[in-house]
Design a protein around this motif. Sequence first.
Motif, PDB file in Angstrom:
ATOM      1  N   LEU A 251      44.128  34.889  47.350  1.00 26.86           N
ATOM      2  CA  LEU A 251      43.531  35.469  46.140  1.00 26.86           C
ATOM      3  C   LEU A 251      43.876  36.959  46.043  1.00 26.86           C
ATOM      4  O   LEU A 251      44.154  37.617  47.057  1.00 26.86           O
ATOM      5  N   PRO A 252      43.763  37.502  44.847  1.00 29.05           N
ATOM      6  CA  PRO A 252      43.994  38.957  44.693  1.00 29.05           C
ATOM      7  C   PRO A 252      42.893  39.745  45.380  1.00 29.05           C
ATOM      8  O   PRO A 252      41.772  39.252  45.557  1.00 29.05           O
ATOM      9  N   PRO A 253      43.161  40.986  45.775  1.00 30.59           N
ATOM     10  CA  PRO A 253      42.169  41.764  46.537  1.00 30.59           C
ATOM     11  C   PRO A 253      40.882  42.035  45.776  1.00 30.59           C
ATOM     12  O   PRO A 253      39.795  42.057  46.368  1.00 30.59           O
ATOM     13  N   GLU A 254      40.921  42.228  44.450  1.00 28.97           N
ATOM     14  CA  GLU A 254      39.704  42.501  43.678  1.00 28.97           C
ATOM     15  C   GLU A 254      38.754  41.298  43.707  1.00 28.97           C
ATOM     16  O   GLU A 254      37.546  41.435  43.928  1.00 28.97           O
ATOM     17  N   LYS A 255      39.314  40.133  43.482  1.00 31.02           N
ATOM     18  CA  LYS A 255      38.504  38.919  43.473  1.00 31.02           C
ATOM     19  C   LYS A 255      37.962  38.612  44.877  1.00 31.02           C
ATOM     20  O   LYS A 255      36.823  38.158  45.051  1.00 31.02           O
ATOM     21  N   ARG A 256      38.774  38.877  45.860  1.00 26.33           N
ATOM     22  CA  ARG A 256      38.354  38.628  47.234  1.00 26.33           C
ATOM     23  C   ARG A 256      37.189  39.535  47.616  1.00 26.33           C
ATOM     24  O   ARG A 256      36.235  39.117  48.267  1.00 26.33           O
ATOM     25  N   LYS A 257      37.240  40.831  47.166  1.00 27.32           N
ATOM     26  CA  LYS A 257      36.177  41.784  47.471  1.00 27.32           C
ATOM     27  C   LYS A 257      34.874  41.383  46.789  1.00 27.32           C
ATOM     28  O   LYS A 257      33.780  41.475  47.368  1.00 27.32           O
ATOM     29  N   ALA A 258      34.968  40.908  45.538  1.00 21.68           N
ATOM     30  CA  ALA A 258      33.770  40.490  44.803  1.00 21.68           C
ATOM     31  C   ALA A 258      33.102  39.289  45.486  1.00 21.68           C
ATOM     32  O   ALA A 258      31.866  39.219  45.620  1.00 21.68           O
ATOM     33  N   MET A 259      33.881  38.344  45.952  1.00 23.53           N
ATOM     34  CA  MET A 259      33.339  37.163  46.636  1.00 23.53           C
ATOM     35  C   MET A 259      32.696  37.534  47.968  1.00 23.53           C
ATOM     36  O   MET A 259      31.655  36.995  48.358  1.00 23.53           O
TER      37      MET A 259
END
Length: 279
Positions: A251-259
């Motif tokens: 996954l992209p880093p932004e989505k990974r951080k949100a999860m």
Amino acid sequence: MGKRIPKSKKQKKLKFVDPCYSGPPLPVRGKKQKQWNEPPTEADQQGGGRHMAEFMEAKNNCKRKRKKKKKVIKDDYIIVKNEIVDQMEDRGEKKTKRVPARMIQRPHESEEQFLRRIQNMANVAMAEARVEEKYNVELVNVDKEGQATYKPSENVLEPQVERKTEKRKKQKEKMQEKKRLKVDDKEFDLRKEKIKFGEVANAPPSLKAKPRKAPELNKAGSRKLALHSLLPSAAPQDKQVAPLSKKLKTLPPEKRKAMENERLRAIQLYRSLKEKKIS
């Protein structure tokens, strides 16, 4: 077959001739020659062989005269005294049967036989005492066949024994009354189901009616977790979200951080809820 060869007349068979043989022996003067095939002189006479005669002679010579053992008259017989019987006789109480106060060993009786006799007498006396106590009678005489003559005992039963006997009688009477008043239950009788021709039962019947006083159980998956009350209620969305088919590392880093932040927040809420329950 060839021709038979004739014997030669020149070659004759020679007979063996003993040079020392000079004919049968001549009879001795003044002595009658013994003839082995002569009949016996006496009717009961029965001659035997030489070996048998030698054997019998050796047997008679080897015979030993056995000394007869002298019977020693025994003086020190075993005497057994029953102290309990002596005490009862002194007091004038009822004497025990088949167990005398004094028992003496017999002349030709070994110690083992004497002790066995005492044991048998004691066993018989104990058996008679059990019978008298059980049936409240007094045995007078017992035959060898086992037939006994008795009379009612003079001893009065103890109050505890009387209570037990009365209790047993009452229990028997109650059991007899129950058997008389017992009604035959037709519920467990054998029943036969009549099935019409052509009917087929593929499966047993399913019960749809709910039984009375049955507890209301929540179905599996219908209950909500306590954590849902702490989470913000989101408005229902009509859009169908496609499930994640990619791995977290792809996954992209932004989505990974949100999860990751959402996961940490849920863990923190669960811990705080657990602390409240403990306190």
